[in-house]
Design an enzyme around this catalytic site. Sequence first.
Site, PDB file in Angstrom:
ATOM      1  N   HIS A 156      52.927  61.029  -5.150  1.00  0.00           N
ATOM      2  CA  HIS A 156      52.900  60.141  -3.982  1.00  0.00           C
ATOM      3  C   HIS A 156      52.519  60.860  -2.701  1.00  0.00           C
ATOM      4  O   HIS A 156      52.785  60.356  -1.599  1.00  0.00           O
ATOM      5  CB  HIS A 156      54.262  59.441  -3.806  1.00  0.00           C
ATOM      6  CG  HIS A 156      54.607  58.550  -4.960  1.00  0.00           C
ATOM      7  ND1 HIS A 156      55.887  58.141  -5.229  1.00  0.00           N
ATOM      8  CD2 HIS A 156      53.843  58.013  -5.937  1.00  0.00           C
ATOM      9  CE1 HIS A 156      55.889  57.366  -6.310  1.00  0.00           C
ATOM     10  NE2 HIS A 156      54.668  57.282  -6.768  1.00  0.00           N
ATOM     11  N   ALA A 163      72.216  65.879  -9.573  1.00  0.00           N
ATOM     12  CA  ALA A 163      71.231  66.868 -10.040  1.00  0.00           C
ATOM     13  C   ALA A 163      71.610  68.277  -9.583  1.00  0.00           C
ATOM     14  O   ALA A 163      71.426  69.249 -10.318  1.00  0.00           O
ATOM     15  CB  ALA A 163      69.848  66.494  -9.505  1.00  0.00           C
ATOM     16  N   GLN A 169      57.846  62.264  -7.474  1.00  0.00           N
ATOM     17  CA  GLN A 169      57.508  61.083  -6.666  1.00  0.00           C
ATOM     18  C   GLN A 169      57.829  61.366  -5.200  1.00  0.00           C
ATOM     19  O   GLN A 169      57.504  60.589  -4.323  1.00  0.00           O
ATOM     20  CB  GLN A 169      58.328  59.875  -7.122  1.00  0.00           C
ATOM     21  CG  GLN A 169      58.140  59.502  -8.577  1.00  0.00           C
ATOM     22  CD  GLN A 169      59.135  58.460  -8.998  1.00  0.00           C
ATOM     23  OE1 GLN A 169      58.909  57.253  -8.865  1.00  0.00           O
ATOM     24  NE2 GLN A 169      60.266  58.886  -9.511  1.00  0.00           N
TER      25      GLN A 169
HETATM   26  C1  BV8 Z   1      49.793  51.310  -7.539  1.00  0.00           C
HETATM   27  C2  BV8 Z   1      55.484  57.444  -0.766  1.00  0.00           C
HETATM   28  C3  BV8 Z   1      47.803  50.125  -8.035  1.00  0.00           C
HETATM   29  C4  BV8 Z   1      55.633  56.669   0.524  1.00  0.00           C
HETATM   30  C5  BV8 Z   1      56.212  55.875  -2.509  1.00  0.00           C
HETATM   31  C6  BV8 Z   1      52.879  47.595 -12.067  1.00  0.00           C
HETATM   32  C7  BV8 Z   1      51.782  48.428 -12.227  1.00  0.00           C
HETATM   33  C8  BV8 Z   1      51.169  49.009 -11.119  1.00  0.00           C
HETATM   34  C9  BV8 Z   1      51.689  48.788  -9.827  1.00  0.00           C
HETATM   35  C10 BV8 Z   1      52.778  47.971  -9.689  1.00  0.00           C
HETATM   36  C11 BV8 Z   1      53.357  47.386 -10.791  1.00  0.00           C
HETATM   37  N1  BV8 Z   1      54.388  46.641 -10.342  1.00  0.00           N
HETATM   38  C12 BV8 Z   1      54.466  46.768  -8.999  1.00  0.00           C
HETATM   39  C13 BV8 Z   1      53.500  47.554  -8.571  1.00  0.00           C
HETATM   40  C14 BV8 Z   1      53.259  47.892  -7.165  1.00  0.00           C
HETATM   41  C15 BV8 Z   1      54.066  49.087  -6.677  1.00  0.00           C
HETATM   42  C16 BV8 Z   1      55.456  49.158  -7.209  1.00  0.00           C
HETATM   43  O1  BV8 Z   1      55.737  49.954  -8.098  1.00  0.00           O
HETATM   44  N2  BV8 Z   1      56.347  48.368  -6.655  1.00  0.00           N
HETATM   45  C17 BV8 Z   1      57.739  48.458  -7.046  1.00  0.00           C
HETATM   46  C18 BV8 Z   1      58.586  48.065  -5.854  1.00  0.00           C
HETATM   47  C19 BV8 Z   1      57.975  47.569  -8.244  1.00  0.00           C
HETATM   48  N3  BV8 Z   1      53.387  50.328  -7.005  1.00  0.00           N
HETATM   49  C20 BV8 Z   1      52.430  50.759  -6.191  1.00  0.00           C
HETATM   50  O2  BV8 Z   1      52.022  50.122  -5.245  1.00  0.00           O
HETATM   51  C21 BV8 Z   1      51.794  52.112  -6.531  1.00  0.00           C
HETATM   52  N4  BV8 Z   1      50.378  51.928  -6.543  1.00  0.00           N
HETATM   53  O3  BV8 Z   1      50.264  51.107  -8.587  1.00  0.00           O
HETATM   54  O4  BV8 Z   1      48.569  50.906  -7.147  1.00  0.00           O
HETATM   55  C22 BV8 Z   1      46.460  50.385  -7.570  1.00  0.00           C
HETATM   56  C23 BV8 Z   1      45.603  51.055  -8.414  1.00  0.00           C
HETATM   57  C24 BV8 Z   1      44.330  51.300  -7.970  1.00  0.00           C
HETATM   58  C25 BV8 Z   1      43.942  50.933  -6.668  1.00  0.00           C
HETATM   59  C26 BV8 Z   1      44.841  50.298  -5.818  1.00  0.00           C
HETATM   60  C27 BV8 Z   1      46.127  50.028  -6.251  1.00  0.00           C
HETATM   61  C28 BV8 Z   1      52.118  53.159  -5.474  1.00  0.00           C
HETATM   62  C29 BV8 Z   1      53.582  53.458  -5.470  1.00  0.00           C
HETATM   63  C30 BV8 Z   1      53.870  54.625  -4.508  1.00  0.00           C
HETATM   64  C31 BV8 Z   1      54.685  54.137  -3.330  1.00  0.00           C
HETATM   65  N5  BV8 Z   1      55.056  55.278  -2.477  1.00  0.00           N
HETATM   66  N6  BV8 Z   1      56.471  56.971  -1.742  1.00  0.00           N
HETATM   67  C32 BV8 Z   1      56.918  56.975   1.248  1.00  0.00           C
HETATM   68  O5  BV8 Z   1      57.811  57.641   0.673  1.00  0.00           O
HETATM   69  O6  BV8 Z   1      57.020  56.555   2.430  1.00  0.00           O
HETATM   70  S1  BV8 Z   1      57.408  55.324  -3.560  1.00  0.00           S
HETATM   71  C33 BV8 Z   1      58.941  55.787  -2.901  1.00  0.00           C
HETATM   72  O7  BV8 Z   1      59.897  54.870  -3.343  1.00  0.00           O
HETATM   73  C34 BV8 Z   1      59.422  57.116  -3.424  1.00  0.00           C
HETATM   74  O8  BV8 Z   1      58.381  58.022  -3.606  1.00  0.00           O
HETATM   75  C35 BV8 Z   1      60.113  56.797  -4.742  1.00  0.00           C
HETATM   76  O9  BV8 Z   1      59.252  56.996  -5.825  1.00  0.00           O
HETATM   77  C36 BV8 Z   1      60.315  55.299  -4.652  1.00  0.00           C
HETATM   78  C37 BV8 Z   1      61.725  54.896  -4.844  1.00  0.00           C
HETATM   79  O10 BV8 Z   1      62.487  55.573  -3.837  1.00  0.00           O
HETATM   80  P1  BV8 Z   1      64.097  55.712  -4.005  1.00  0.00           P
HETATM   81  O11 BV8 Z   1      64.660  54.443  -4.481  1.00  0.00           O
HETATM   82  O12 BV8 Z   1      64.698  56.341  -2.808  1.00  0.00           O
HETATM   83  O13 BV8 Z   1      64.219  56.770  -5.095  1.00  0.00           O
HETATM   84  P2  BV8 Z   1      64.395  56.478  -6.517  1.00  0.00           P
HETATM   85  O14 BV8 Z   1      63.813  55.205  -7.009  1.00  0.00           O
HETATM   86  O15 BV8 Z   1      63.825  57.653  -7.074  1.00  0.00           O
HETATM   87  O16 BV8 Z   1      66.022  56.231  -6.616  1.00  0.00           O
HETATM   88  C38 BV8 Z   1      66.942  57.236  -6.248  1.00  0.00           C
HETATM   89  C39 BV8 Z   1      67.704  57.561  -7.544  1.00  0.00           C
HETATM   90  O17 BV8 Z   1      68.419  58.765  -7.368  1.00  0.00           O
HETATM   91  C40 BV8 Z   1      68.738  56.481  -7.895  1.00  0.00           C
HETATM   92  O18 BV8 Z   1      68.626  56.144  -9.258  1.00  0.00           O
HETATM   93  C41 BV8 Z   1      70.086  57.190  -7.632  1.00  0.00           C
HETATM   94  O19 BV8 Z   1      71.080  56.782  -8.543  1.00  0.00           O
HETATM   95  C42 BV8 Z   1      69.734  58.630  -7.883  1.00  0.00           C
HETATM   96  N7  BV8 Z   1      70.553  59.634  -7.189  1.00  0.00           N
HETATM   97  C43 BV8 Z   1      71.194  59.525  -6.002  1.00  0.00           C
HETATM   98  N8  BV8 Z   1      71.813  60.702  -5.711  1.00  0.00           N
HETATM   99  C44 BV8 Z   1      71.540  61.557  -6.739  1.00  0.00           C
HETATM  100  C45 BV8 Z   1      70.736  60.885  -7.675  1.00  0.00           C
HETATM  101  N9  BV8 Z   1      70.297  61.462  -8.807  1.00  0.00           N
HETATM  102  C46 BV8 Z   1      70.664  62.746  -9.035  1.00  0.00           C
HETATM  103  N10 BV8 Z   1      71.423  63.463  -8.175  1.00  0.00           N
HETATM  104  C47 BV8 Z   1      71.883  62.905  -7.022  1.00  0.00           C
HETATM  105  N11 BV8 Z   1      72.639  63.612  -6.176  1.00  0.00           N
END
Ligand code: BV8
Length: 265
Positions: free
Chosen positions: A121, A233, A103
């Site tokens: 992404h 990780a 991601q």
């Molecule tokens: C889409 C690029 C439809 C940009 C990113 C249900 C179905 C479909 C869509 C949705 C749905 N519900 C909601 C949606 C809409 C939305 C969504 O998911 N919203 C969320 C808030 C609920 N999804 C979308 O809009 C997606 N598109 O579905 O479109 C569609 C289809 C056809 C036509 C039109 C539309 C698109 C989603 C992509 C968004 N872009 N990134 C940018 O980066 O600027 S997402 C971005 O945030 C990151 O890529 C990452 O994936 C995400 C979360 O970021 P973080 O929180 O920082 O990371 P993460 O969640 O991975 O958490 C960090 C983890 O690491 C923690 O658990 C922590 O404990 C752990 N950690 C910390 N340190 C360590 C560690 N682990 C291991 N070792 C360590 N040292």
Amino acid sequence: MAVDIPDDLIETYRKAERVVVLTGAGVSAESGVPTFREAQSGLWAQYDPRELATPQAFVRNPRLVWEWYAWRRELIQRARPNLAHYALVDLEQATPHFLLITQNIDGFHWLAGSRDMLELHGNIARTKCFDEGHRVDGWPQSDEIPPRCPRCRSLLRPDVVWFGEGIPEHALRAAFEATRQCQVFMAIGTSAVVQPAAQLPLLAKRAGARIIEINPEQTAISLLADWSLRGSAAQVLPALVRALGFPTTAIDGARQSETAQGRDT
Ligand code: BV8
């Protein structure tokens, strides 16, 4: 820090023909790249990343969004992959069929040497134009921010998937296909909240795969996991490669180059 890898996990992984890995921002945390949930620093602390990473924010204030990505690109260019990325390269080399689905947009997996991989992404190092999606490697020097597409004059933007935008069709299809067929699915450094990536662990479980989670914290999929390895990780993955008895070529190479550069990794 000694990391304990359960024997039954080792046995299950060794028997697996097909392994799929999903990584999130946590894998790049040890590279010094802040995850979305960590407060953005300085100027950006006042903004919610999920508000900025949208087409609406870009239409409303293209300069602000362009400068946010320029700041993040700058930070990523100063950082480098960590041992988690290199351990995943060693796993890929030693596993019959391996697919890494990330991601993250920082390009660190490719930089570390991962090749069987998908960027769900997009990639912050790539630029395209807002209206037509023309990929652009360079643009004429101009004071206008964001710059304009040399082909169609529309505003340039990072080639990443914003909230509300669809994931590239080919990547999504390949990710779902591989997840349906794998025997082991690993969710590493992701809170498994963002859709549709967050569906993958569920899909893997339904298809009969064993689920391994690597995360210092509990997440939305911890209940699904057969094993939850609570740790960083960058610590857990090298320990996993060693516990599996796999070659640690990429890990050793990273350590040697860090030492050569006078920094301890
Ligand atoms: C889409 C690029 C439809 C940009 C990113 C249900 C179905 C479909 C869509 C949705 C749905 N519900 C909601 C949606 C809409 C939305 C969504 O998911 N919203 C969320 C808030 C609920 N999804 C979308 O809009 C997606 N598109 O579905 O479109 C569609 C289809 C056809 C036509 C039109 C539309 C698109 C989603 C992509 C968004 N872009 N990134 C940018 O980066 O600027 S997402 C971005 O945030 C990151 O890529 C990452 O994936 C995400 C979360 O970021 P973080 O929180 O920082 O990371 P993460 O969640 O991975 O958490 C960090 C983890 O690491 C923690 O658990 C922590 O404990 C752990 N950690 C910390 N340190 C360590 C560690 N682990 C291991 N070792 C360590 N040292």
